[in-house]
Design an enzyme around this catalytic site. Structure first.
Site, PDB file in Angstrom:
ATOM      1  N   ASP A  67       0.829  -1.201   0.000  1.00 30.15           N
ATOM      2  CA  ASP A  67       0.000   0.000   0.000  1.00 30.15           C
ATOM      3  C   ASP A  67       0.867   1.256   0.000  1.00 30.15           C
ATOM      4  O   ASP A  67       1.982   1.259   0.525  1.00 30.15           O
ATOM      5  CB  ASP A  67      -0.885   0.045   1.252  1.00 30.15           C
TER       6      ASP A  67
ATOM      7  N   HIS B 279       3.896  -2.073   3.258  1.00 25.73           N
ATOM      8  CA  HIS B 279       3.792  -0.691   2.772  1.00 25.73           C
ATOM      9  C   HIS B 279       5.099  -0.262   2.111  1.00 25.73           C
ATOM     10  O   HIS B 279       6.157  -0.356   2.740  1.00 25.73           O
ATOM     11  CB  HIS B 279       3.465   0.266   3.917  1.00 25.73           C
TER      12      HIS B 279
END
Length: 202
Positions: free
Chosen positions: A31, A171
């Site tokens: 992400d 991430h």
């Protein structure tokens, strides 16, 4: 929560939390990118293990780094929409939220969507699925962004909870980079040792 409880998953039945399968396949997702400080490292590390990933991209970053976004796709990875400005659904009115998704979609053009922070409303799913084939949540949140944790602790979140069909969240952000680099590298090594194969979300 590293692993979402069953009752939470039942509140959003139209979302993908885990792919139901008996095969030793897992879905490693990222992400918040792409960003030049981190994403190229992730791509190179994935290449070492022939791993295929799904990147949920922030539209603003795609706008800033279009060549990096194209490189993600060129290397055979999947991309998804993560809104244009990484918005919180619970603090944004519905019209503005979906306008932000559309703004990102003009750049990303994906069939996948993941809401930032996992913030979502049940009635948003039907609206989102008019455009996206999947609204993707997760089976394991590594919490690599939590600076109170060590890279080893982040990796242990994966090692403890991974199972066939797991959707794992890392991430590719500057904030998460130190823990992520340790845990992601260890995860690729470990799943290879355990006989798992990485798959992109379709």
């Amino acid at each position: 929560m590293v692993k979402p409880p069953f009752f939470l998953r039942t509140l959003f039945p139209g979302c993908l939390w885990r792919n139901k399968t008996d095969k030793k396949e897992v879905y490693l997702t990222f992400d918040d990118g792409p960003v030049p400080e981190v994403t190229p490292w992730v791509l190179d590390e994935a290449d070492k293990w022939n791993a295929k990933l799904t990147f949920f991209c922030v539209g603003e970053n795609v706008y800033r780094y279009p060549e990096l976004f194209q490189e993600v796709k060129r290397r055979g990875h999947q991309v998804g929409n993560h809104t244009y400005n990484h918005l919180k659904a619970w603090k944004t009115n519905e019209a503005s939220y979906f306008e932000n998704i559309e703004k990102a979609q003009d750049l990303i053009g994906s069939t996948l969507f993941r809401p930032p922070y996992g913030q979502w409303y049940l009635w948003y799913t039907k609206k989102a699925k008019m455009q996206f084939s999947q609204v993707v949540m997760w089976d394991i949140l590594t919490k690599d962004y939590d600076r109170r944790l060590s890279g080893e602790q982040v990796f242990n979140h994966v090692k403890k909870h991974l199972r066939p069909g797991s959707v794992v969240v890392f991430h590719d952000s500057v904030k998460a980079s130190e823990n992520m680099k340790y845990a992601f590298s260890k995860t690729l090594e470990w799943i290879n040792k355990m006989g798992y194969t990485t798959r992109v979300i379709q």
